[in-house]
Scaffold this active site. Sequence first.
Site, short mmCIF file in Angstrom:
data_model
loop_
_atom_site.label_atom_id
_atom_site.label_comp_id
_atom_site.label_asym_id
_atom_site.label_seq_id
_atom_site.Cartn_x
_atom_site.Cartn_y
_atom_site.Cartn_z
CE LYS A 1 -0.65 1.37 4.74
NZ LYS A 1 -0.04 2.64 5.04
CG ASN A 2 3.12 2.43 3.26
OD1 ASN A 2 1.94 2.83 3.30
ND2 ASN A 2 3.79 2.08 4.34
NE ARG B 1 3.68 11.87 8.23
CZ ARG B 1 4.29 13.01 8.46
NH1 ARG B 1 3.68 13.94 9.13
NH2 ARG B 1 5.51 13.23 8.02
CB CYS C 1 -0.45 11.41 14.23
SG CYS C 1 -0.26 9.78 13.53
NE ARG D 1 3.48 9.51 11.10
CZ ARG D 1 2.80 8.62 10.40
NH1 ARG D 1 1.62 8.26 10.81
NH2 ARG D 1 3.29 8.10 9.31
CG ASP E 1 5.18 0.60 9.10
OD1 ASP E 1 5.00 1.41 10.02
OD2 ASP E 1 5.24 0.92 7.90
CB ILE F 1 10.78 5.46 13.03
CG1 ILE F 1 11.77 4.39 12.53
CG2 ILE F 1 10.27 6.33 11.87
CD1 ILE F 1 12.93 4.86 11.72
NE ARG G 1 -5.07 4.77 7.79
CZ ARG G 1 -4.29 5.70 8.32
NH1 ARG G 1 -4.46 6.07 9.57
NH2 ARG G 1 -3.35 6.28 7.61
N1 EPU Z 1 9.45 13.59 9.94
C1 EPU Z 1 9.74 14.85 10.39
N2 EPU Z 1 9.47 15.90 9.58
C2 EPU Z 1 8.95 15.74 8.34
C3 EPU Z 1 8.68 14.44 7.87
C4 EPU Z 1 8.95 13.37 8.71
O1 EPU Z 1 10.20 15.02 11.52
O2 EPU Z 1 8.74 16.75 7.65
C5 EPU Z 1 9.71 12.46 10.84
C6 EPU Z 1 8.46 11.67 11.20
O3 EPU Z 1 7.74 12.34 12.21
C7 EPU Z 1 9.04 10.35 11.66
C8 EPU Z 1 10.29 10.23 10.78
O4 EPU Z 1 10.47 11.49 10.18
O5 EPU Z 1 9.41 10.43 13.00
C9 EPU Z 1 10.24 9.22 9.69
O6 EPU Z 1 8.99 9.23 9.05
P1 EPU Z 1 8.83 9.10 7.47
O7 EPU Z 1 8.69 10.47 6.91
O8 EPU Z 1 9.88 8.20 6.93
O9 EPU Z 1 7.44 8.35 7.43
P2 EPU Z 1 6.26 8.57 6.44
O10 EPU Z 1 6.74 8.79 5.07
O11 EPU Z 1 5.31 9.53 7.04
C10 EPU Z 1 6.06 6.04 5.78
C11 EPU Z 1 4.99 5.00 5.86
C12 EPU Z 1 4.76 4.61 7.30
C13 EPU Z 1 6.09 4.10 7.89
C14 EPU Z 1 7.18 5.16 7.70
C15 EPU Z 1 8.55 4.70 8.16
C16 EPU Z 1 3.61 5.62 4.03
C17 EPU Z 1 2.29 6.07 3.56
N3 EPU Z 1 3.77 5.52 5.33
O12 EPU Z 1 5.56 7.15 6.52
O13 EPU Z 1 3.83 3.53 7.27
O14 EPU Z 1 5.92 3.84 9.25
O15 EPU Z 1 7.28 5.55 6.32
O16 EPU Z 1 8.92 3.56 7.46
O17 EPU Z 1 4.48 5.31 3.21
C18 EPU Z 1 2.07 2.16 7.98
O18 EPU Z 1 2.05 1.67 6.84
O19 EPU Z 1 1.45 1.63 8.94
C19 EPU Z 1 2.88 3.36 8.24
C20 EPU Z 1 2.72 4.14 9.30
#
Ligand code: EPU
Length: 440
Positions: free
Chosen positions: A28-29, A98, A122, A127, A322, A344, A419
């Site tokens: 899904k991601n 998000r 969240c 996040r 995850d 994370i 989801r």
């Molecule tokens: N972060 C910041 N500032 C930003 C963006 C991110 O501080 O502007 C922080 C986040 O708060 C977090 C860290 O960076 O602490 C890493 O988060 P990342 O941005 O990598 O996560 P994401 O892109 O929001 C995706 C997956 C998540 C998965 C994470 C980490 C999707 C839709 N979601 O989220 O998946 O946990 O990468 O691998 O791709 C799930 O599928 O259940 C899920 C939560």
Amino acid sequence: MNTKETFHIEGLAGQKKLQGTIEIKGAKNASLKAIAAAILFDKEVTLENVPDTNDIETISEILRKLGAKVTRNGDKIKIDPTTINSTDIDPELAKGMRASVVLTGPLLARFGRASFPAPGGCVIGARPIDLFIDGYKKMGATITERDNLYIIEAKNGLKPFEFFSPIQSVGVTETLMMAAVLSKGKTLLKNCAMEPEISNVAEWLNECGAKISGVGTTIINIEGTNSKLLSPAGEPNSNYVTIPDRIEAGSFLLLGALCAKELTINNCRPDHMEIVTNLLINSGVSLEISKTSIKISNNTKPNSSFKPFNIRTHEYPGFPTDLQSPLVTFLSQVTGESAVFETIYEGRFKYTEDLLKMGANITIMNPREILIKGPSQFSALPENEELSAHDIRAGFAVVLAALLGTGKFIVNNVHLIDRGYESLENRLQSLGANVTRKSK
Ligand code: EPU
């Protein structure tokens, strides 16, 4: 989406009774980002192997509200972006997911404008979206905040830029990469995330005219197309095909190790899951791994014979955050003490309250670290007490705990599990589990 649905689960009382085969769905991601990337195209695109989960439906609906035509037929989604007539991402839909922030990248690239709601709280941590904003500023966009909305504008197009991300963020890497695809000149992204879902989307974009190199490493170069939209090269080769979901495969692997006599996990990519399979093998779980499947057979040893271990969640190829919660359910069944450190997110242990209610022995050391002592037997809760899915993965962890337990369990907030896992109850039933969906 029905927020009142529950799972009713009859525990297996620690017996390894499940048996069968699970076909892994598309990630899904990855599909979510390919749907966002469709905005960069000059005509209709087809995405294949797209899982039928709530998040995919939500992002499809956001795209429809922007004016795109999005239709699903089985596991294929067709998106025609040529009718998009708005750049305002629906705030209500976006708040529930998000990942919708990734839409800002392709919208800005194509239309020079996007509005997005400021993220609220969240359940898995604060996040923030500061890094997206930093990146857009570096690309020459202006950002104004009004009525809880960010309005991001680049009237004269985005300029190429160099960006060092202080953390390896999946969403920031993908979004800035997509934002740069149509720009004029070369963009350099440093300290990028290396998750296979990013490569899966970038490779498709490259087949359709983008010039992205370095995906799968921490340095990504993008040579902009100078406003030329991407174009599907010709059916069917230019269709996007989603890679198998490594998190779903890992979840079922943990389920199989704990509850199944025999389980075959098909259509997966073991090469994307080496950290998980290695840990399980070292713990004593016997796995047969081929190129696209993982088999657990003759799994008759008691779970208490498995060995404990410590993990720190880490960006790919480290242990995925995850799978942290389903892994904790696994560790609660093995003999000895394990430590889990969540690097994370700072708020991803809420589900442990439910495991504690069932009889787990877990000590919260601080918001990022827990100690688990096993083995624990999970027993039914007092009348009127129910379990809850706090997020997609915590939901799976709790379902797994209920399956291990003795008695009957009710899990609330099943829409959160939906989801990320397609028809989980049907797939568990196919293995012999007694899980039914009911509406309150
Ligand atoms: N972060 C910041 N500032 C930003 C963006 C991110 O501080 O502007 C922080 C986040 O708060 C977090 C860290 O960076 O602490 C890493 O988060 P990342 O941005 O990598 O996560 P994401 O892109 O929001 C995706 C997956 C998540 C998965 C994470 C980490 C999707 C839709 N979601 O989220 O998946 O946990 O990468 O691998 O791709 C799930 O599928 O259940 C899920 C939560």
